[in-house]
Motif scaffolding. Structure first.
Motif, PDB file in Angstrom:
ATOM      1  N   TRP A   1     -33.711   7.217 -20.936  1.00 20.21           N
ATOM      2  CA  TRP A   1     -34.391   8.680 -20.336  1.00 20.21           C
ATOM      3  C   TRP A   1     -34.054   9.637 -21.344  1.00 20.21           C
ATOM      4  N   LEU A   2     -34.945  10.360 -22.014  1.00 26.73           N
ATOM      5  CA  LEU A   2     -34.770  11.531 -22.575  1.00 26.73           C
ATOM      6  C   LEU A   2     -34.667  12.689 -21.759  1.00 26.73           C
ATOM      7  N   ALA A   3     -33.866  13.478 -21.775  1.00 27.76           N
ATOM      8  CA  ALA A   3     -33.476  14.874 -20.892  1.00 27.76           C
ATOM      9  C   ALA A   3     -33.858  16.212 -21.824  1.00 27.76           C
ATOM     10  N   VAL A   4     -35.136  16.537 -21.452  1.00 30.60           N
ATOM     11  CA  VAL A   4     -35.458  17.800 -22.080  1.00 30.60           C
ATOM     12  C   VAL A   4     -36.344  18.674 -21.042  1.00 30.60           C
ATOM     13  N   ASN A   5     -36.705  20.022 -21.165  1.00 28.72           N
ATOM     14  CA  ASN A   5     -37.368  20.666 -20.395  1.00 28.72           C
ATOM     15  C   ASN A   5     -38.968  20.740 -20.848  1.00 28.72           C
ATOM     16  N   HIS A   6     -39.781  20.180 -19.782  1.00 31.79           N
ATOM     17  CA  HIS A   6     -41.062  19.886 -20.223  1.00 31.79           C
ATOM     18  C   HIS A   6     -41.891  21.116 -20.012  1.00 31.79           C
TER      19      HIS A   6
END
Ligand SMILES: [Zn+2]
Ligand SMILES: [Zn+2]
Length: 321
Positions: free
Chosen positions: A238-243
């Motif tokens: 999983w990539l963790a960024v703010n969408h």
């Protein structure tokens, strides 16, 4: 005539003028602009640029040097060399939680100048010291260019210490906050010396694209551990960024499609809507351990793909083997 399978493509590059992704045929890369999503043109748009019919750098580019921009042509990769990335089956697993005060947005200070980067994150230090901030080295490219430092493979004279000498401190913000610029979390001190870290390898061979900083003692971060070993092909990550403000999701699922000593490639499993800048963000396994540093995004037959610095390489650079 070439068959469709014989064409040359550029998975990791999008034409900033017409939006073609991947770029098919000869690609023209600006060597003057900082490394990023605004530096490539397809052949047709490059010809339009020479005729004065399109603009480069694009108006939305974050930081674009003035003066003439010099381009270099690249031929690309045969499509059949990467087609196997689409044959690894999708996975479906529960995403790990992404705690507050783990993913950060860095602001690099260099004397009186300051340069924002997209993403970084905090990991537990295996040497027993204060936690580390990890990110991709290329998000410091604007600072490096401003200071006249070439930390690319092409510069044989670069030792790994010239750039750290120019980074005086790093402010860290919460990228999930509604107004992240007001959500300062703490600071990190100097940049660690990593003699083998470099910018600008041919994508997706990004195993040297790493930068690290030690957080200030008692800073209120929530570091996650590095995974014990590299993930394997077929495993979910999983990539963790703010969408964006309209979603509560902090993770985007992907499946690993290639992993070797030199590369770590993954394919997003859903039609992923990703922000424009994601470099330096963490890649997590299902246990919530860090398996990589996101280093680049691309497109292959409408699938989004990414590549990163795998955990074994992170350990090698940090001397934690
Ligand atoms: Zn184009
Ligand atoms: Zn340019």
């Amino acid at each position: 005539m070439l068959s469709a399978g014989g064409e040359l493509i550029h998975v990791w590059n999008r034409c900033h003028a017409c939006g073609a992704a991947p770029i098919v045929g000869t690609r023209f890369e600006c060597r003057t602009c900082p490394t990023g999503p605004d530096s490539d043109l397809c052949q047709a748009c490059y010809l339009l640029l020479q005729q004065g019919q399109i603009k480069h750098p694009p108006p939305e580019a974050r930081e674009a040097p003035h003066g003439p921009h010099l381009f270099r042509a690249f031929e690309g990769t045969p499509r059949e060399k990467v087609q196997h990335w689409l044959t690894v089956p999708d996975t479906s697993a529960s995403a790990p939680p992404v705690p507050d005060r783990f993913v950060v947005r860095p602001e690099f200070r260099s004397g009186r100048e300051s340069f924002f980067g997209s993403y970084a994150f905090i990991v537990v230090a295996e040497d027993g010291g204060d936690p580390l901030v990890l990110t991709a080295l290329h998000i410091l490219d604007e600072l490096a260019r401003f200071r006249g430092i070439d930390c690319s493979d092409a510069n044989a004279a670069y030792t790994g210490s010239e750039l750290p000498a120019q980074v005086t401190s790093v402010q860290l913000y919460d990228p999930f906050a509604r107004n992240w610029m007001l959500a300062e979390l703490g600071t990190a001190r100097g940049m660690l010396l990593m003699p083998d870290a470099r910018i600008g390898a041919v994508e997706p061979y990004s195993q040297r694209d790493i930068a690290a900083f030690r957080v200030a003692p008692s800073a209120p971060f929530l570091p996650l551990p590095l995974a014990r070993s590299n993930p394997i092909v077929g495993e979910p990550i999983w990539l963790a960024v703010n969408h964006g403000p309209s979603t509560r999701d902090r993770t985007t699922e992907a499946v690993i499609v290639e992993i070797t000593d030199k590369t770590f490639v993954f394919r997003f499993t859903l039609p992923a809507e990703l922000p424009r800048y994601t470099s330096g963000a963490p890649l997590l396994n299902r246990l919530g351990e860090v398996v990589g540093i996101n280093a680049g995004m691309g497109t292959l037959d409408k699938h989004k793909v990414g590549h990163g610095v795998q955990v074994a390489s992170i350990r090698r650079h940090l001397g934690w083997q």
